[in-house]
Structures are given as structure tokens and as C-alpha cells.
Write an enzyme that holds these catalytic residues in place. Sequence first.
Site, short mmCIF file in Angstrom:
data_model
loop_
_atom_site.label_atom_id
_atom_site.label_comp_id
_atom_site.label_asym_id
_atom_site.label_seq_id
_atom_site.Cartn_x
_atom_site.Cartn_y
_atom_site.Cartn_z
N GLU A 1 0.85 -1.20 0.00
CA GLU A 1 0.00 0.00 0.00
C GLU A 1 0.88 1.24 0.00
O GLU A 1 2.09 1.14 0.27
CB GLU A 1 -0.89 -0.01 1.25
CG GLU A 1 -1.79 -1.23 1.29
CD GLU A 1 -2.76 -1.24 2.47
OE1 GLU A 1 -2.61 -0.38 3.37
OE2 GLU A 1 -3.65 -2.09 2.45
N ILE B 1 1.68 -2.39 -7.87
CA ILE B 1 1.16 -3.73 -8.13
C ILE B 1 1.43 -4.14 -9.58
O ILE B 1 0.87 -3.53 -10.52
CB ILE B 1 -0.36 -3.79 -7.82
CG1 ILE B 1 -0.65 -3.25 -6.41
CG2 ILE B 1 -0.88 -5.23 -8.00
CD1 ILE B 1 0.04 -3.97 -5.27
N GLU C 1 9.33 -7.68 -3.45
CA GLU C 1 9.19 -8.98 -2.77
C GLU C 1 10.13 -9.08 -1.56
O GLU C 1 10.67 -10.13 -1.24
CB GLU C 1 9.36 -10.13 -3.75
CG GLU C 1 8.36 -10.00 -4.89
CD GLU C 1 7.87 -11.28 -5.50
OE1 GLU C 1 8.01 -12.32 -4.86
OE2 GLU C 1 7.34 -11.20 -6.60
N1 COS Z 1 4.90 -18.80 5.69
C1 COS Z 1 3.77 -18.97 6.42
N2 COS Z 1 3.53 -18.27 7.57
C2 COS Z 1 4.47 -17.42 7.97
C3 COS Z 1 5.69 -17.21 7.27
C4 COS Z 1 5.87 -17.95 6.08
N3 COS Z 1 6.99 -17.79 5.38
N4 COS Z 1 6.42 -16.29 7.93
C5 COS Z 1 5.72 -15.94 9.01
N5 COS Z 1 4.55 -16.62 9.03
C6 COS Z 1 3.53 -16.55 10.09
C7 COS Z 1 4.16 -16.82 11.45
O1 COS Z 1 4.15 -18.21 11.73
C8 COS Z 1 3.26 -16.05 12.39
O2 COS Z 1 2.11 -16.83 12.63
P1 COS Z 1 1.29 -16.72 14.03
O3 COS Z 1 0.53 -15.44 13.99
O4 COS Z 1 0.37 -17.90 14.00
O5 COS Z 1 2.29 -16.75 15.12
C9 COS Z 1 2.85 -14.86 11.54
O6 COS Z 1 3.02 -15.22 10.17
C10 COS Z 1 3.66 -13.61 11.85
O7 COS Z 1 5.00 -13.90 11.53
P2 COS Z 1 6.22 -13.04 12.05
O8 COS Z 1 6.11 -12.82 13.51
O9 COS Z 1 7.45 -13.69 11.52
O10 COS Z 1 6.02 -11.66 11.33
P3 COS Z 1 6.93 -10.38 11.49
O11 COS Z 1 5.98 -9.24 11.49
O12 COS Z 1 7.89 -10.48 12.60
O13 COS Z 1 7.89 -10.32 10.21
C11 COS Z 1 8.39 -9.84 7.93
C12 COS Z 1 7.43 -10.35 9.01
C13 COS Z 1 9.11 -8.53 8.16
C14 COS Z 1 9.39 -10.94 7.64
C15 COS Z 1 7.38 -9.66 6.83
O14 COS Z 1 6.52 -8.61 7.19
C16 COS Z 1 7.97 -9.42 5.49
O15 COS Z 1 8.39 -10.35 4.81
N6 COS Z 1 7.97 -8.13 5.07
C17 COS Z 1 8.35 -7.80 3.75
C18 COS Z 1 7.11 -7.76 2.91
C19 COS Z 1 7.42 -7.77 1.46
O16 COS Z 1 8.14 -8.61 0.98
N7 COS Z 1 6.81 -6.82 0.77
C20 COS Z 1 6.90 -6.77 -0.63
C21 COS Z 1 5.51 -6.87 -1.14
S1 COS Z 1 5.27 -7.89 -2.49
S2 COS Z 1 6.09 -6.95 -3.95
#
Ligand code: COS
Length: 389
Positions: free
Chosen positions: A127, A157, A363
Amino acid sequence: MDFQLTDEQRLISETARDFADKEIFPRVRDNDRACRFDRELASKLGEVGYLGAPVAEAYGGRGLDYIGYGLIVEQVGRADSSARTVVSVQTSLVAGSIEKWGTEEQKQKWLPRLCSGEALGCFGLTEPDTGSDAANLRTRATKTDSGWSISGQKMWISLANFSEVALIFAQTDPEKKHRGLACFLVPTDSEGFTTQEIHGKLGLRSSDTGEISLDSVEVGDDAMLGEIGDGFKVAMSALDNGRYSVAAGCVGICEGCVEASVAYSKERKQFGVPLARFQLVQEMIADMILKRDASRMLVYRAGVLKDEGKPNTMETSVAKLYATESAVECANLAIQVHGGAGYVDDYPVERYLRDARVTTLYEGTSQIQKLIIGRAATGENAMTPMVES
Ligand code: COS
């Protein structure tokens, strides 16, 4: 441990290379100059089974494993990262999520059309105010008698303006934070759903990029992918696969840089000898080969883990981080080998640099990949706000 591709994998790679040479390379420069999204090429990618390649054959995919899929993505990425973006988004983010999280009805409705390229899909997570902090979405989904009403904005997007279906991630209950998120399959012809093209990109000029506005878009209960609260997991599992695809595409960029630089260094003469005779030119080519090979091995490792159904989030982040940074470095070196000729689009290397640059951003930025790797190593989540003692 076996470092050789099987005969079938070699055939997949060679066929994809041939397709890229005949169908993609001849269009790349004109599309890039015109900033034109090539819908016809997207259809051709579907016709040869490169959209949804790892999706089960029962739903119109090719039922390939992740190594086979990565080999295709590498070859498409060598030719054109904009076309590779179509493959990655359509396959890893959209079709893969529907296959993993969808009901039988949702799979039957969307997967055959997505795999054939008849329909395109986009992934509406990011967003205007939410990029790396993916759980913190402002888009709201409110329960209605017959389903949900969704309002909000999505930004950056890919394929937004050409898609028939959008995966829209929205918050159903802000107090629940990431556990309140849900993902919806929203037909893009829904009332209140509008898109706008984003212009002026450094690279990926023939990839469609857009902004989505949702103004009280009504969808039924059957539009939800997974359950209420699954949205964050749908997004993270999709990104595990999307990051693999981006990494494989970047191996293709590294390969393209090596091939273009070797060819140019043998053809161009200075001081009476081919550039290839100069040690400093060989050093640049050797550096590119090192990065290409290491990136490829890391992609294969992540692919093997995916095919074995083992956890691979950390290994995928390592592959994505290394391959994307390597693609930028290889493209920069390839321009250096080409000298002035590398600064114009008679050769592919300046486009490789412009197209590679976004891969360390989308990503998940390189910094996010490092935090995922660091967390896996230390057990400490740097994303959790510090609690003062
Ligand atoms: N697959 C499935 N579930 C997942 C997962 C994965 N790879 N990674 C995390 N989860 C789940 C966890 O198990 C946790 O579940 P519960 O709520 O049941 O405990 C939940 O998701 C939250 O996970 P986590 O605590 O790891 O989240 P965080 O907020 O600490 O971290 C990051 C998340 C920063 C790693 C994540 O927000 C991220 O990847 N950000 C980047 C986003 C991105 O790539 N944006 C680009 C957009 S697309 S172009």
C-alpha cells in the site's frame, strides 16, 4: 549430493532457452523503448505452459517441480525481466496461492484460466504507506450480510491494469493486527475497483505496474482465500515462492551478462588485440561467473528444499538476497566490459542493470532478507518493537 541436472531438467532448460531466444529477445528492445506491456507475449508464455508451471495438471498447470520451474524462470529472466515478472507474479504469487489456500471451487474457477494465460492475476499486498511492514495494512474489509465490503489503496502492483483477478489483502479487525488480515479474490471488473498506471520507472519498462483503488468493493463470502486471519500467512507463503522466482530470474540476468560480455570481449579489439586478452577484462568476467554460479547453487538449494516440502524461508531469502545483488553487480560489470557501447540499448546490458535494480527492492528488500536470515540465525526478531525495561 548431485550437481548434475537430469535429462528431463536439461530438456526443460534448453526448450525454455530456445523459446526465449525466438519469442522474447526479438521483442525486448522495442517493448522497453515504448514502455509497452506485451499482452501477446504473456499469452504465448501461457500457451507453452510457463504460467503456473508448478501448478497441478488437473488445474491446467504442468505439474513441474520447483527446480524445473526455476530453470524456466532463469531462461525467461535472461531474455527479459518484464516477461519474467509476468511468470513470477502469475505463477508464484497468484496461482500458487490459490492452489495452496483455495477451495476446490476457487481453484476450478481461476487456475485453468491463469495457467493458460487467458486471464492474468495480480497480488495486492503493498500500500502507499505499507511496504516492508506488511502486516500493517490500512485496506479494510467490513462484513456485510452477503459477504464483505473492501475499501483501500494498493501500490506498486505488477499486472494491476491487465488482470482479471486481484488477490487483495485487507484488515478485518485492526485490534487483531496480523491475525485480523484476510485475503480476497476480487474480480477486477467489480464496481468500485479502479486502477491507474505508474509511469517513469527506471527499469521493467515493459512490465505493467499500477495503483489500485477499492471503493466499497462488494464480494461474497466465497471470495475469501483461506479463513479470516489467514491473510498474513497467505502473503508470507506466497512471498516464499515469489522470492525464489525473482532469484531464479536474476540468475538469468547474471548468465546474460556473462554471455554478452564474453561475446563482446572477443569481438572488440583495442591495442590490436581482442578485449578478452586483457587480464582486467578477464577479471570482470570471472567475477560475473562467480556470482552467477553461486546464485544458481543457492537457487537450486532453495528449490530442492521446496520440492522436499521442507522449511525454506531462510534459504529462499539467502538465494533472493544473493542473486538479486549479484544481478545488479554483474550488470554493472557487463556495462564496464562493453564500455560506451554498453551505455546504449544496442546491447542488452544497460537494460539488465535497469531491470535488475528493482529486484533488491520488491518482494522484500535486501534489508528485509537480511533480517529474516539474522532472525533465523539468532532467534531474535528485529521486527518486534523494543520493549523498554
Ligand atoms: N509462511 C507462512 N507463515 C508465515 C511465514 C511464512 N513464510 N512467515 C511468518 N509466518 C507466520 C508466522 O508463523 C506467524 O504466525 P502466528 O501469527 O500464528 O504466530 C505470523 O506469520 C507472523 O510472523 P512473524 O512474527 O514472523 O512476522 P513479522 O511481522 O515479525 O515479520 C516480515 C514479518 C518482516 C518478515 C514480513 O513482514 C515481510 O516479509 N515483510 C516484507 C514484505 C514484502 O516482501 N513486501 C513486498 C511486497 S510484495 S512486492
